[in-house]
Motif scaffolding. Structure first.
Motif, PDB file in Angstrom:
ATOM      1  N   CYS A 535       0.829  -1.211   0.000  1.00 35.35           N
ATOM      2  CA  CYS A 535       0.000   0.000   0.000  1.00 35.35           C
ATOM      3  C   CYS A 535       0.866   1.266   0.000  1.00 35.35           C
ATOM      4  O   CYS A 535       0.574   2.239  -0.722  1.00 35.35           O
ATOM      5  CB  CYS A 535      -0.929   0.004   1.215  1.00 35.35           C
ATOM      6  SG  CYS A 535      -2.220  -1.255   1.147  1.00 35.35           S
ATOM      7  N   THR A 536       1.937   1.264   0.789  1.00 38.29           N
ATOM      8  CA  THR A 536       2.831   2.422   0.856  1.00 38.29           C
ATOM      9  C   THR A 536       3.514   2.654  -0.489  1.00 38.29           C
ATOM     10  O   THR A 536       3.612   3.800  -0.971  1.00 38.29           O
ATOM     11  CB  THR A 536       3.891   2.210   1.955  1.00 38.29           C
ATOM     12  OG1 THR A 536       3.226   1.954   3.193  1.00 38.29           O
ATOM     13  CG2 THR A 536       4.774   3.432   2.105  1.00 38.29           C
ATOM     14  N   PRO A 543       0.696   9.399  -6.020  1.00 40.47           N
ATOM     15  CA  PRO A 543       0.228  10.216  -4.886  1.00 40.47           C
ATOM     16  C   PRO A 543      -1.163  10.811  -5.076  1.00 40.47           C
ATOM     17  O   PRO A 543      -1.763  11.275  -4.104  1.00 40.47           O
ATOM     18  CB  PRO A 543       1.286  11.323  -4.779  1.00 40.47           C
ATOM     19  CG  PRO A 543       1.966  11.338  -6.110  1.00 40.47           C
ATOM     20  CD  PRO A 543       1.913   9.952  -6.639  1.00 40.47           C
ATOM     21  N   ASN A 544      -1.686  10.800  -6.305  1.00 46.77           N
ATOM     22  CA  ASN A 544      -3.044  11.314  -6.553  1.00 46.77           C
ATOM     23  C   ASN A 544      -3.991  10.197  -7.008  1.00 46.77           C
ATOM     24  O   ASN A 544      -5.002  10.449  -7.657  1.00 46.77           O
ATOM     25  CB  ASN A 544      -3.017  12.430  -7.598  1.00 46.77           C
ATOM     26  CG  ASN A 544      -2.340  13.685  -7.075  1.00 46.77           C
ATOM     27  OD1 ASN A 544      -2.524  14.050  -5.914  1.00 46.77           O
ATOM     28  ND2 ASN A 544      -1.536  14.326  -7.909  1.00 46.77           N
ATOM     29  N   SER A 545      -3.650   8.979  -6.638  1.00 46.09           N
ATOM     30  CA  SER A 545      -4.462   7.833  -7.046  1.00 46.09           C
ATOM     31  C   SER A 545      -5.511   7.514  -5.982  1.00 46.09           C
ATOM     32  O   SER A 545      -5.170   7.125  -4.853  1.00 46.09           O
ATOM     33  CB  SER A 545      -3.568   6.608  -7.269  1.00 46.09           C
ATOM     34  OG  SER A 545      -4.343   5.448  -7.392  1.00 46.09           O
ATOM     35  N   ILE A 546      -6.761   7.675  -6.333  1.00 47.97           N
ATOM     36  CA  ILE A 546      -7.844   7.340  -5.393  1.00 47.97           C
ATOM     37  C   ILE A 546      -7.790   5.868  -4.982  1.00 47.97           C
ATOM     38  O   ILE A 546      -7.880   5.551  -3.789  1.00 47.97           O
ATOM     39  CB  ILE A 546      -9.220   7.712  -5.993  1.00 47.97           C
ATOM     40  CG1 ILE A 546      -9.385   9.240  -5.995  1.00 47.97           C
ATOM     41  CG2 ILE A 546     -10.356   7.051  -5.209  1.00 47.97           C
ATOM     42  CD1 ILE A 546     -10.682   9.725  -6.617  1.00 47.97           C
ATOM     43  N   PRO A 547      -7.653   4.915  -5.938  1.00 48.42           N
ATOM     44  CA  PRO A 547      -7.595   3.501  -5.536  1.00 48.42           C
ATOM     45  C   PRO A 547      -6.489   3.203  -4.528  1.00 48.42           C
ATOM     46  O   PRO A 547      -6.669   2.368  -3.639  1.00 48.42           O
ATOM     47  CB  PRO A 547      -7.358   2.770  -6.859  1.00 48.42           C
ATOM     48  CG  PRO A 547      -7.942   3.661  -7.897  1.00 48.42           C
ATOM     49  CD  PRO A 547      -7.648   5.046  -7.410  1.00 48.42           C
ATOM     50  N   LYS A 571      -8.573  11.695   2.084  1.00 50.48           N
ATOM     51  CA  LYS A 571      -7.776  11.999   0.896  1.00 50.48           C
ATOM     52  C   LYS A 571      -8.566  11.627  -0.361  1.00 50.48           C
ATOM     53  O   LYS A 571      -8.545  12.350  -1.364  1.00 50.48           O
ATOM     54  CB  LYS A 571      -6.452  11.228   0.949  1.00 50.48           C
ATOM     55  CG  LYS A 571      -5.468  11.610  -0.144  1.00 50.48           C
ATOM     56  CD  LYS A 571      -4.972  13.044  -0.020  1.00 50.48           C
ATOM     57  CE  LYS A 571      -3.965  13.395  -1.102  1.00 50.48           C
ATOM     58  NZ  LYS A 571      -3.524  14.792  -1.023  1.00 50.48           N
ATOM     59  N   CYS A 572      -9.296  10.509  -0.295  1.00 50.17           N
ATOM     60  CA  CYS A 572     -10.152  10.104  -1.426  1.00 50.17           C
ATOM     61  C   CYS A 572     -11.235  11.161  -1.670  1.00 50.17           C
ATOM     62  O   CYS A 572     -11.528  11.510  -2.818  1.00 50.17           O
ATOM     63  CB  CYS A 572     -10.810   8.754  -1.140  1.00 50.17           C
ATOM     64  SG  CYS A 572      -9.670   7.361  -1.072  1.00 50.17           S
ATOM     65  N   ILE A 573     -11.831  11.668  -0.578  1.00 47.09           N
ATOM     66  CA  ILE A 573     -12.871  12.699  -0.693  1.00 47.09           C
ATOM     67  C   ILE A 573     -12.293  13.955  -1.346  1.00 47.09           C
ATOM     68  O   ILE A 573     -12.915  14.564  -2.226  1.00 47.09           O
ATOM     69  CB  ILE A 573     -13.458  13.028   0.701  1.00 47.09           C
ATOM     70  CG1 ILE A 573     -14.210  11.806   1.252  1.00 47.09           C
ATOM     71  CG2 ILE A 573     -14.391  14.237   0.633  1.00 47.09           C
ATOM     72  CD1 ILE A 573     -14.591  11.924   2.724  1.00 47.09           C
TER      73      ILE A 573
END
Length: 756
Positions: A535-536, A543-547, A571-573
């Motif tokens: 995940c990290t 860094p801008n990936s919602i998934p 962050k997803c929101i």
């Protein structure tokens, strides 16, 4: 008899038989009087009275040796106690008077007796008799509706659904075909046929009635109003009025149903059916004491109404008065052998611990198209409770044989075989279930997972990789890669296992439905450190990936790191600001995480944040789309122990937007309970539970616990015990913590009659 003096009529008839014992008409007259008497007495008819009727019937048979109708009645009468003698009479009737009716009745009887046999040779002989008889019926008239239906039922009884469907399709009788699809739950297919018939003739009352029934099953309010209205415009009968009232209530048109009932009672003031429908409606509203009063009053006027006996029995069942329920169901069965009554009686037997009686009743309806699923689920539950492994093995074998296309039962049987260590059988069952689900265009993930798991456990690694690799470029890739990772781990190939595990996670990133389950599997296969590293790495690369953030949020939630899970979902929101639908989804996800944190920690700060999240979401949604959020918000506010008026306002709004929604009624009951309105809460809870049952949905164990808490408050301790016990039964494996179980067991001890 015209004067209503039953005893004198029977005395005179008996004297007439003594004077002239060979007169067939006199003998039949006595049979008729004794039969009517015993039917009125029902379960209270003595053994002497039953034997008296049997003796009179035997005498009438001797005095009417050529009366084929009497022979037919006699065969049905003894079919349950002397099945093979009854079958011989049916065969004689077919030889003496070949007709479609006699052929169909012979075929149905032979089929029913075959299903009761354990010896396979005997069973096959009986099925052959049935097949020959039904074949004769089809020869006499290939288009006869009764014969076609009987032939289809024969194949269904043998578990050959494809042949059953073929028989009906070949008949080119659309009315039979839609009914067949309706009975097996394929409502879309049934509706398609009916709409074609409706377009051809919009004034066909049979078609309109069918469409109305489909609307009930699919909860189509507009359709229910349209088609039932058109039906009544053509045939304003009492039966059709009652149908409209019951369907209006079932689809959520509660006020309309109540208005129609009032109109019905004005139109038919002395009609006993009005009492039945009123009792039924009150029962469905959860007003059980009032429903019991109306049902009892209706039975005073009409003691020969099987539906009224069934309804009162069901009211007793819901109130936990199982003995009275059994008595009423017995009376209903004597008047009309309705399979639904047998299913209900089985539930009552289970309530008083008469498991063997319940098993007998459940077996009797286990092949009924409309009730088979519910009956078999209950039968499975009884065997599991009693720990009868041999009976379970036989049950699964029989069920899969009779419902070979049912993926649900294929999976259940596969799981049983897997747990029993019968890996070969498990492999075959799961493989067949997977292939069948694939053919429908909607592959079942549990089937594929079970199939691959059985290959791993039986150490068929080459076959596992061969099968799994077929799906690595499909929607089922996460499952395929997980099982390949597991296989490599068992083979000692750690690096390859981690590689496949990462590929599984990659494939799951855009599928929220499977993401959490994939992570759970990966934790078990490659461990927490490797999952967190994955995940990290993902976030570092994107860094801008919602998934990537969504997966991290799921991972943190699985690991009970709720604050970090919230940070990632926020962050997803943030990244979804330009996509309102996704933003709303992530807000709901945030609320879910916060509420799980509250349940885990009992920290009310999490509950307050949950409420704030739902309130912010409510502000963004149009009112017509906000019913679920209002429902959730009502529950959370009530749970917080504050602002009960606000909670009540929220749930009232939700109920107005989507009336008669079981989940909403559950929340409504909880909010009323928290407000101290215990009687009203009980009514809502009972209505909710019945709607879950009517729509073949399973209530949660928490719902039954809430029902028990409400019953305690209204001092209905016996019913509270029933609800608490159902909570324990309803919980799936691993759903309850030790604390949950201890709390509910303590509640049972607290309210049990012997402790009060």
């Amino acid at each position: 008899a015209a004067l209503g003096d039953e005893k004198a009529a029977i005395d005179d008839a008996q004297k007439a038989v003594l004077i002239n014992p060979v007169d067939g008409i006199i003998a039949k007259n006595l049979v008729s009087l004794l039969y009517q008497r015993n039917m009125k007495l029902g379960k209270s008819a003595s053994e002497e009275q039953k034997e008296q009727f049997k003796a009179a019937l035997d005498s009438a048979m001797s005095a009417n040796s050529g009366d084929l109708d009497l022979f037919s009645f006699y065969a049905e009468f003894i079919s349950s106690t002397e099945p093979f003698k009854a079958l011989s009479i049916r065969q004689y009737l077919m030889q003496s008077s070949p007709s479609i009716d006699n052929a169909v009745m012979l075929g149905r009887m032979a089929t029913n007796i075959a299903l009761q046999q354990k010896d396979e040779k005997t069973k096959q002989v009986l099925f052959d008799v049935a097949l020959f008889a039904l074949g004769q019926a089809r020869k006499m008239d290939p288009n006869n509706k009764q014969a076609i239906q009987a032939f289809a039922d024969y194949y269904s009884a043998r578990g050959e659904q494809a042949k059953a469907e073929q028989v009906i399709k070949e008949s080119n009788n659309q009315m039979i075909l839609w009914a067949y699809y309706y009975n097996i739950g394929q409502y879309d297919q049934a509706e398609k046929i009916l709409k074609q018939l409706y377009d051809a003739n919009p004034k066909d009352t049979s078609v309109l009635k069918g469409l109305t029934l489909i609307c009930e099953k699919t909860i189509n309010k507009e359709g229910a109003q349209k088609y039932s209205g058109e039906l009544l415009a053509l045939d304003d009968s009492m039966e059709n009025n009652l149908l409209q009232i019951s369907i209006f209530f079932n689809v959520g048109l509660v006020k309309e149903a109540e208005a129609k009932l009032q109109s019905f009672r004005e139109k038919y003031p002395d009609e006993p059916e009005a009492h039945y429908i009123e009792a039924w409606l009150l029962m469905r509203q959860g007003r059980l004491p009032k429903a019991l009063e109306v049902a009892s009053r209706g039975l005073e006027k009409d003691r020969n109404n099987p539906l009224m006996w069934q309804t009162r029995g069901k009211i007793y069942l819901l109130m936990g008065n199982y003995e009275s329920a059994v008595n009423d169901f017995d009376r209903s069965k004597l008047l009309s052998n309705d399979p639904e009554t047998r299913l209900l009686e089985a539930k009552a037997y289970l309530g008083i611990g008469r498991d063997e009686n319940a098993i007998t009743e459940l077996k009797s309806v286990a092949d009924d198209p409309a009730l088979a699923m519910e009956a078999r689920i209950l039968l499975e539950r009884v065997y599991l409770k009693l720990g009868r492994k041999d009976a379970l093995r036989e049950f699964y074998t029989d069920t899969v044989q009779k419902f070979p296309e049912n993926v649900y039962w294929g999976n259940k049987a596969g799981k049983f075989s897997l747990m029993a260590g019968d890996l070969k059988t498990a492999e075959q069952l799961y493989q067949r279930a997977w292939q069948q689900s694939e053919q429908t265009g909607n592959g079942n993930r549990e089937s594929l997972n079970g199939y691959l798991e059985s290959l791993i456990l039986s150490r068929q690694f080459d076959k596992l990789f061969e099968v799994a690799k077929k799906y690595i470029n499909t929607d089922y890739a996460p499952i395929a890669y997980i099982e390949m990772a597991d296989a490599e781990k068992r083979l000692g190939n750690k690096e390859k296992s981690i590689e496949y595990a990462r590929l599984a996670a990659d494939k799951a990133q855009n599928n929220e439905a499977v993401l959490y389950e994939v992570l759970k599997a990966l934790f078990q296969i490659i461990g927490r450190d490797e999952v967190e590293k994955y995940c990290t790495d993902n976030i570092s690369k994107n860094p801008n990936s919602i998934p990537a953030y969504l997966m991290m949020a799921s991972m943190k939630m699985y690991n009970n790191e709720y604050d970090k899970a919230v940070q990632n979902i926020e962050k997803c929101i943030e990244l979804a600001q330009t996509n309102p639908d996704k933003k709303q989804t992530f807000l709901i996800n945030k609320a879910v995480i916060l509420y799980q944190a509250y349940l885990k920690t009992a920290d009310k700060n999490y509950l307050t944040k949950t409420i704030n999240t739902y309130e912010s979401l409510l502000a963004e949604l149009p009112k017509k789309s906000s019913a679920e959020i209002l429902n959730n918000l009502a529950f959370m506010v009530a749970e917080s122990g504050e602002k009960y008026d606000s909670a009540l306002n929220y749930i009232k709004q939700a109920d107005e937007l989507k009336p008669n929604t079981p989940d909403f009624l559950d929340t409504y009951a909880y909010v009323l309970y928290k407000n101290g309105q215990y009687n009203e809460a009980d009514e809502k809870m009972q209505a909710a539970l019945q709607l879950f049952e009517a729509r073949q949905m399973k209530p949660s164990w928490q719902m039954y616990e809430r029902s028990g808490e409400i019953k305690e408050k209204i001092k209905a301790n016996m019913q509270a015990v029933v609800s608490y016990k159902r909570a324990l039964e309803a919980a799936g494996e691993g759903e309850m913590t030790t604390e949950d179980i201890d709390r509910i067991k303590a509640a049972i001890d607290r309210v049990s009659p012997q402790n009060n």
